[in-house]
Design an enzyme around this catalytic site. Structure first.
Site, PDB file in Angstrom:
ATOM      1  N   GLU A 113      17.322  -3.710  -3.781  1.00  0.00           N
ATOM      2  CA  GLU A 113      16.356  -2.665  -4.112  1.00  0.00           C
ATOM      3  C   GLU A 113      16.734  -1.397  -3.355  1.00  0.00           C
ATOM      4  OE1 GLU A 113      12.456  -4.269  -3.358  1.00  0.00           O
ATOM      5  OE2 GLU A 113      12.698  -5.806  -4.880  1.00  0.00           O
ATOM      6  N   HIS A 241       5.038   4.541  -5.061  1.00  0.00           N
ATOM      7  CA  HIS A 241       6.112   3.822  -5.749  1.00  0.00           C
ATOM      8  C   HIS A 241       6.579   4.712  -6.892  1.00  0.00           C
ATOM      9  CE1 HIS A 241       8.443   0.791  -7.784  1.00  0.00           C
ATOM     10  NE2 HIS A 241       8.245  -0.042  -6.783  1.00  0.00           N
ATOM     11  N   ARG A 288      12.661   5.053  -1.644  1.00  0.00           N
ATOM     12  CA  ARG A 288      11.517   5.430  -2.472  1.00  0.00           C
ATOM     13  C   ARG A 288      11.004   6.845  -2.298  1.00  0.00           C
ATOM     14  NH1 ARG A 288       7.957   0.048  -2.326  1.00  0.00           N
ATOM     15  NH2 ARG A 288       9.601  -1.046  -3.405  1.00  0.00           N
ATOM     16  N   HIS A 349       1.076   3.316  -3.450  1.00  0.00           N
ATOM     17  CA  HIS A 349       1.514   1.916  -3.476  1.00  0.00           C
ATOM     18  C   HIS A 349       1.312   1.188  -2.147  1.00  0.00           C
ATOM     19  CE1 HIS A 349       3.917  -1.452  -4.803  1.00  0.00           C
ATOM     20  NE2 HIS A 349       4.803  -1.286  -3.848  1.00  0.00           N
ATOM     21  N   ARG A 384       8.487   2.760   4.292  1.00  0.00           N
ATOM     22  CA  ARG A 384       8.826   1.326   4.254  1.00  0.00           C
ATOM     23  C   ARG A 384      10.015   1.056   3.339  1.00  0.00           C
ATOM     24  NH1 ARG A 384       6.954  -3.129   0.686  1.00  0.00           N
ATOM     25  NH2 ARG A 384       6.132  -1.408  -0.531  1.00  0.00           N
TER      26      ARG A 384
HETATM   27  P1  FAD Z   1      -3.656  -8.404   0.501  1.00  0.00           P
HETATM   28  O1  FAD Z   1      -2.726  -9.356  -0.107  1.00  0.00           O
HETATM   29  O2  FAD Z   1      -3.962  -7.176  -0.248  1.00  0.00           O
HETATM   30  O3  FAD Z   1      -5.029  -9.158   0.777  1.00  0.00           O
HETATM   31  C1  FAD Z   1      -6.147  -8.435   1.245  1.00  0.00           C
HETATM   32  C2  FAD Z   1      -7.323  -9.375   1.330  1.00  0.00           C
HETATM   33  O4  FAD Z   1      -8.360  -8.767   2.084  1.00  0.00           O
HETATM   34  C3  FAD Z   1      -7.941  -9.744  -0.006  1.00  0.00           C
HETATM   35  O5  FAD Z   1      -8.265 -11.114   0.021  1.00  0.00           O
HETATM   36  C4  FAD Z   1      -9.241  -8.942  -0.039  1.00  0.00           C
HETATM   37  O6  FAD Z   1     -10.285  -9.511  -0.805  1.00  0.00           O
HETATM   38  C5  FAD Z   1      -9.596  -8.961   1.421  1.00  0.00           C
HETATM   39  N1  FAD Z   1     -10.514  -7.897   1.828  1.00  0.00           N
HETATM   40  C6  FAD Z   1     -10.295  -6.559   1.852  1.00  0.00           C
HETATM   41  N2  FAD Z   1     -11.391  -5.925   2.328  1.00  0.00           N
HETATM   42  C7  FAD Z   1     -12.301  -6.875   2.599  1.00  0.00           C
HETATM   43  C8  FAD Z   1     -13.642  -6.860   3.093  1.00  0.00           C
HETATM   44  N3  FAD Z   1     -14.274  -5.719   3.411  1.00  0.00           N
HETATM   45  N4  FAD Z   1     -14.284  -8.036   3.240  1.00  0.00           N
HETATM   46  C9  FAD Z   1     -13.692  -9.210   2.899  1.00  0.00           C
HETATM   47  N5  FAD Z   1     -12.447  -9.289   2.425  1.00  0.00           N
HETATM   48  C10 FAD Z   1     -11.756  -8.134   2.282  1.00  0.00           C
HETATM   49  N6  FAD Z   1       5.682  -5.996  -0.900  1.00  0.00           N
HETATM   50  C11 FAD Z   1       6.861  -6.648  -0.766  1.00  0.00           C
HETATM   51  O7  FAD Z   1       7.299  -6.930   0.352  1.00  0.00           O
HETATM   52  N7  FAD Z   1       7.563  -7.020  -1.874  1.00  0.00           N
HETATM   53  C12 FAD Z   1       7.141  -6.757  -3.133  1.00  0.00           C
HETATM   54  O8  FAD Z   1       7.796  -7.123  -4.093  1.00  0.00           O
HETATM   55  C13 FAD Z   1       5.925  -6.044  -3.300  1.00  0.00           C
HETATM   56  N8  FAD Z   1       5.473  -5.730  -4.534  1.00  0.00           N
HETATM   57  C14 FAD Z   1       4.246  -5.160  -4.667  1.00  0.00           C
HETATM   58  C15 FAD Z   1       3.742  -4.934  -5.937  1.00  0.00           C
HETATM   59  C16 FAD Z   1       2.463  -4.425  -6.101  1.00  0.00           C
HETATM   60  C17 FAD Z   1       1.921  -4.186  -7.474  1.00  0.00           C
HETATM   61  C18 FAD Z   1       1.687  -4.109  -4.956  1.00  0.00           C
HETATM   62  C19 FAD Z   1       0.308  -3.552  -5.105  1.00  0.00           C
HETATM   63  C20 FAD Z   1       2.200  -4.304  -3.690  1.00  0.00           C
HETATM   64  C21 FAD Z   1       3.475  -4.829  -3.530  1.00  0.00           C
HETATM   65  N9  FAD Z   1       4.008  -5.053  -2.269  1.00  0.00           N
HETATM   66  C22 FAD Z   1       5.206  -5.702  -2.134  1.00  0.00           C
HETATM   67  C23 FAD Z   1       3.202  -4.828  -1.072  1.00  0.00           C
HETATM   68  C24 FAD Z   1       2.594  -6.181  -0.634  1.00  0.00           C
HETATM   69  O9  FAD Z   1       2.219  -6.904  -1.777  1.00  0.00           O
HETATM   70  C25 FAD Z   1       1.386  -6.007   0.257  1.00  0.00           C
HETATM   71  O10 FAD Z   1       1.661  -5.104   1.278  1.00  0.00           O
HETATM   72  C26 FAD Z   1       0.990  -7.339   0.880  1.00  0.00           C
HETATM   73  O11 FAD Z   1       0.834  -8.312  -0.129  1.00  0.00           O
HETATM   74  C27 FAD Z   1      -0.282  -7.180   1.652  1.00  0.00           C
HETATM   75  O12 FAD Z   1      -0.728  -8.447   2.042  1.00  0.00           O
HETATM   76  P2  FAD Z   1      -2.037  -8.540   2.909  1.00  0.00           P
HETATM   77  O13 FAD Z   1      -2.243  -9.988   3.195  1.00  0.00           O
HETATM   78  O14 FAD Z   1      -1.951  -7.611   4.031  1.00  0.00           O
HETATM   79  O15 FAD Z   1      -3.200  -7.978   1.950  1.00  0.00           O
HETATM   80  C1  SIN Z   2       8.803  -3.545  -6.223  1.00  0.00           C
HETATM   81  O1  SIN Z   2       8.942  -4.652  -6.734  1.00  0.00           O
HETATM   82  O2  SIN Z   2       9.387  -2.523  -6.599  1.00  0.00           O
HETATM   83  C2  SIN Z   2       7.877  -3.431  -5.098  1.00  0.00           C
HETATM   84  C3  SIN Z   2       8.560  -3.883  -3.898  1.00  0.00           C
HETATM   85  C4  SIN Z   2       7.805  -3.435  -2.701  1.00  0.00           C
HETATM   86  O3  SIN Z   2       6.812  -2.732  -2.804  1.00  0.00           O
HETATM   87  O4  SIN Z   2       8.246  -3.795  -1.611  1.00  0.00           O
END
Ligand code: FAD
Ligand code: SIN
Length: 525
Positions: A113, A241, A288, A349, A384
C-alpha cells in the site's frame, strides 16, 4: 443499577477485544459497546494489517517507512516496539483463528500500500477487519469471565471529580474508578465501578461531512478522557483517505482500499488523464497525505466533484477474486469496475492523535488505559502509514494487558462514588436542535478544517463552533440524557481540540497542511 467489575473495557473493536481476552483469567471483564458488538471500524477494515513476515522485508525497512510517512514526528522508540513486536502479534491472531490469504506456495499473499517499500500487508481478500473481528468475537463469546453489554453508551469515566474534589490537567494523581453508562432503552444511567478501565472507543470521522467511518465513530472516548483532564495530543492530524466511492447519498462513504492501487489501479481525472506523477514520483502509491492533497487540488482545478480510479487494465478474474466486496458494492451502484472507472473522493478516515499513552498504553490518569484509534502512542507521527493501525491496536492492547495483569491485585474499588443525579432534567422533545447542530458542525469542519487549512479558515471555524458549543452545553444540562445529545457534545469537543491544535501548529507537517506556512519537510534521521 450499580455494578462492580475488575476490568471495564469500553469498545468492542480489535483494541477492546484483544485486551479483554488477555486479562480475563485475572478477573471479571465487562465490555461496553454502544451499538451491536460487531459494529466497529475494525469490521470495515479492508486493506489489511502490516507486519514484517519474510525477507527481503526487514524491521528496519518497516520502521523507516513508518517514520517517513509520519513526517518524522513519530516517537522512534514506539515505532521500534510496534514493528519488532508485529510478527508475534500476527502469529497470535492466527492462533486465535484469523485467516489471512496465502499463495499456492503456502506463503502469505502480502500486499503493498501507499508509502510501503515492501509487500508486507496481510489480508483476507478485501475484508480483513471483518475476519479479525469474527475470530476475536468467537473466542470472547465462549469466555466465562467476559460479559458484553451491547447498546449501552458510556457517558463519562469516574474520577475524584465525582467525589466533589477539584482536579485539573496538572493534578498528578487523578484516578479512574469506572464509568457512568447509559441504557438508552430505559434512559437510566448505571454506575459501573471498576479497578482498571480501558478506553477503546475508536475514531472521530463523523465530525466531518464525508467519512469512511461507521456512525459509532464520534470521538466519545477522547472527549470523555479530555473532560476527565487526561492529556490528549496530535488531534490536528486527521487522515483523509484518498479514495472513497463518490456517492453523495451514502453515509458512511464506502472505502476503495489502497490495496487496489497496490494491485495496479491508477488515479486519473474524469477525462482519463493520469495526474499523480505531477505531485510525487511514487505516483498513485505515494503516502496518503500527498495523494489526498493532489486529488483535492485536481478537483479544485477542474471543478469536478471527483476523480477516477482506473482498474480496466487489470486482469478481470484476479481483480474480482481479490476485491470481491469492492466489485459487488460498485456493481450495486451501477459501476462494473472491470469496464468502467470508479469515481472517488477523499474522506475523513483516521485520527492519528488522541489520548496520550506510554509504551504500556497507560494514560496520564491512574488505572486508565487507552488503546486503538482513540489513543496516541506516537506511532503515526503526523501521518499514519497504511495498515499500521490494526497492528498498533494489537501491540498496545497486548502491552496494556501485561501492565494490567500486574496491577490488578493491588487496586480496590471506590465505593464512595455516588450514582448519577438526573434531578431537574427533562426530555428534549425537539430532535431538530441536535440534528441541525450536527449538520452545522460537520459542514464547518469539512469547509474550514479539512485537507487544506489556513489561519483565517481555522479562526472562522472556531468562532462558528463557539455558538454551537454554548447551545449544546445548555441543552445537555437541561436534558434527560440521550445518545444523540451526548455524541453531539463529544463531537463538538473533538472539533474544538482539532481546531485548537491546528492553530497551535505553526508549520505544514504531515496531514496538517496550512496555506500560511511554507511546506517544511522534516528530515528522516
Ligand atoms: P473500533 O473498531 O472503531 O471500535 C470502537 C468501539 O467502541 C465500538 O465497539 C463502539 O461501539 C465503541 N464505542 C465508541 N464510543 C462508545 C461509547 N461512548 N460507549 C460505548 N461504546 C463505545 N486500519 C488498518 O490497519 N488496516 C486497514 O485495512 C484499515 N481499513 C479501514 C477501512 C475503513 C473503512 C475504516 C473506517 C478504517 C480502516 N482502518 C484500517 C482503520 C482501523 O480499522 C481502525 O483504526 C481500527 O479498527 C480501530 O479499532 P478500535 O478497536 O480502536 O476501534
Ligand atoms: C485501505 O484499505 O486502504 C485502508 C487501509 C488503512 O486505512 O490502513
Amino acid at each position: 443499577m450499580r455494578k462492580k467489575v475488575d476490568f471495564l473495557v469500553i469498545g468492542s473493536g480489535i483494541a477492546g477485544l484483544i485486551f479483554a481476552l488477555k486479562v480475563a483469567d485475572k478477573g471479571k471483564v465487562c465490555i461496553i459497546t454502544k451499538s451491536n458488538v460487531e459494529e466497529t471500524a475494525t469490521k470495515y477494515a479492508q486493506g489489511g494489517i502490516a507486519a514484517v513476515m519474510y525477507t527481503p522485508d526487514t524491521y528496519e525497512k518497516h520502521i523507516r517507512d513508518t517514520i517517513i510517512a509520519g513526517d518524522s514526528l513519530n516517537k522512534k522508540k514506539i515505532v521500534e516496539i510496534t514493528i519488532t513486536e508485529s510478527t508475534d502479534r500476527i502469529k497470535e491472531l492466527i492462533e486465535w483463528g484469523a485467516n489471512f490469504d496465502k499463495k499456492e506456495s503456502g506463503r502469505f499473499d502480502l500486499a503493498k500500500e501507499g508509502g510501503h517499500s515492501e509487500y508486507r500487508v496481510l489480508h483476507h481478500k478485501d475484508s480483513t477487519g471483518l475476519e479479525i473481528e469474527r475470530a476475536l468475537l468467537n473466542k470472547i463469546k465462549n469466555h466465562p469471565n467476559i460479559e458484553i453489554l451491547e447498546n449501552h453508551f458510556t457517558v463519562d469515566i469516574l474520577t475524584q471529580h465525582h467525589l466533589g474534589k477539584k482536579v485539573n490537567r496538572k493534578t498528578s494523581d487523578i484516578a479512574c474508578y469506572g464509568a457512568y453508562i447509559l441504557n438508552p432503552e430505559t434512559r437510566k444511567i448505571h454506575t459501573v465501578l471498576s479497578k482498571l478501565t480501558l478506553i477503546a472507543t475508536g475514531g472521530i470521522g463523523n465530525v466531518y461531512n464525508t467519512t469512511t467511518n461507521p456512525l459509532i465513530a464520534t470521538g466519545d472516548g477522547i472527549a470523555m478522557a479530555y473532560r476527565a483532564k487526561a492529556v490528549v495530543e496530535n488531534l490536528e492530524f486527521v487522515q483523509f483517505h484518498p479514495t472513497s466511492l463518490y456517492n453523495p447519498n451514502e453515509r458512511p462513504s464506502f472505502l476503495i482500499t489502497e490495496a487496489l492501487r497496490g494491485f495496479g489501479a491508477i488515479l486519473k481525472t474524469k477525462d482519463a488523464k493520469e495526474f499523480m506523477h505531477k505531485y510525487d514520483e511514487r505516483g498513485s502509491l505515494a503516502p496518503r497525505d500527498i495523494v489526498a492533497r493532489a486529488i483535492d487540488n485536481e478537483m479544485k482545478l477542474s471543478g469536478d466533484d471527483y476523480v477516477e480510479l482506473d482498474c480496466r487494465q487489470l486482469d478481470r478474474n484476479e481483480l474480482i477474486s481479490n476485491f470481491p466486496r469492492i466489485y459487488a458494492q460498485c456493481l450495486s451502484t451501477g459501476i462494473d469496475i472491470t469496464k468502467e472507472m470508479i469515481p472517488v473522493v477523499p474522506a475523513a478516515h483516521y485520527v492519528c492523535g488522541g489520548i496520550r499513552v506510554d509504551e504500556y498504553s497507560r494514560t496520564s490518569i491512574l488505572n486508565l488505559y487507552a488503546s486503538g484509534e482513540c489513543a496516541s502512542t506516537g506511532l503515526h507521527g503526523a501521518n499514519r502509514l497504511a495498515s499500521n493501525s490494526l497492528l498498533e491496536s494489537a501491540v498496545f492492547s497486548h502491552r496494556a494487558s501485561i501492565d494490567a495483569r500486574q496491577q490488578i491485585e493491588s487496586i480496590d474499588f471506590c465505593d464512595e462514588i455516588p450514582d448519577w443525579d438526573a434531578g431537574g432534567t427533562v426530555l428534549n422533545e425537539e430532535m431538530i436542535l441536535v440534528t441541525q447542530s450536527l449538520k452545522e458542525l460537520q459542514s464547518i469542519m469539512s469547509n474550514y478544517v479539512g485537507i487544506v487549512r489556513s489561519n483565517l479558515r481555522l479562526k472562522r471555524a472556531l468562532d462558528r463552533l463557539e455558538i454551537i458549543y454554548m447551545e449544546t452545553e445548555d441543552l445537555y444540562a437541561k436534558s434527560i440524557l440521550t445518545v444523540n445529545i451526548c455524541e453531539l457534545r463529544n463531537m463538538i469537543n473533538i472539533a474544538y481540540l482539532i481546531i485548537k491544535m491546528a492553530m497551535q501548529r505553526k508549520e505544514s507537517c504531515g496531514l496538517h497542511y496550512s496555506l500560511d506556512y511554507p511546506v517544511k519537510k522534516r528530515n528522516y534521521s
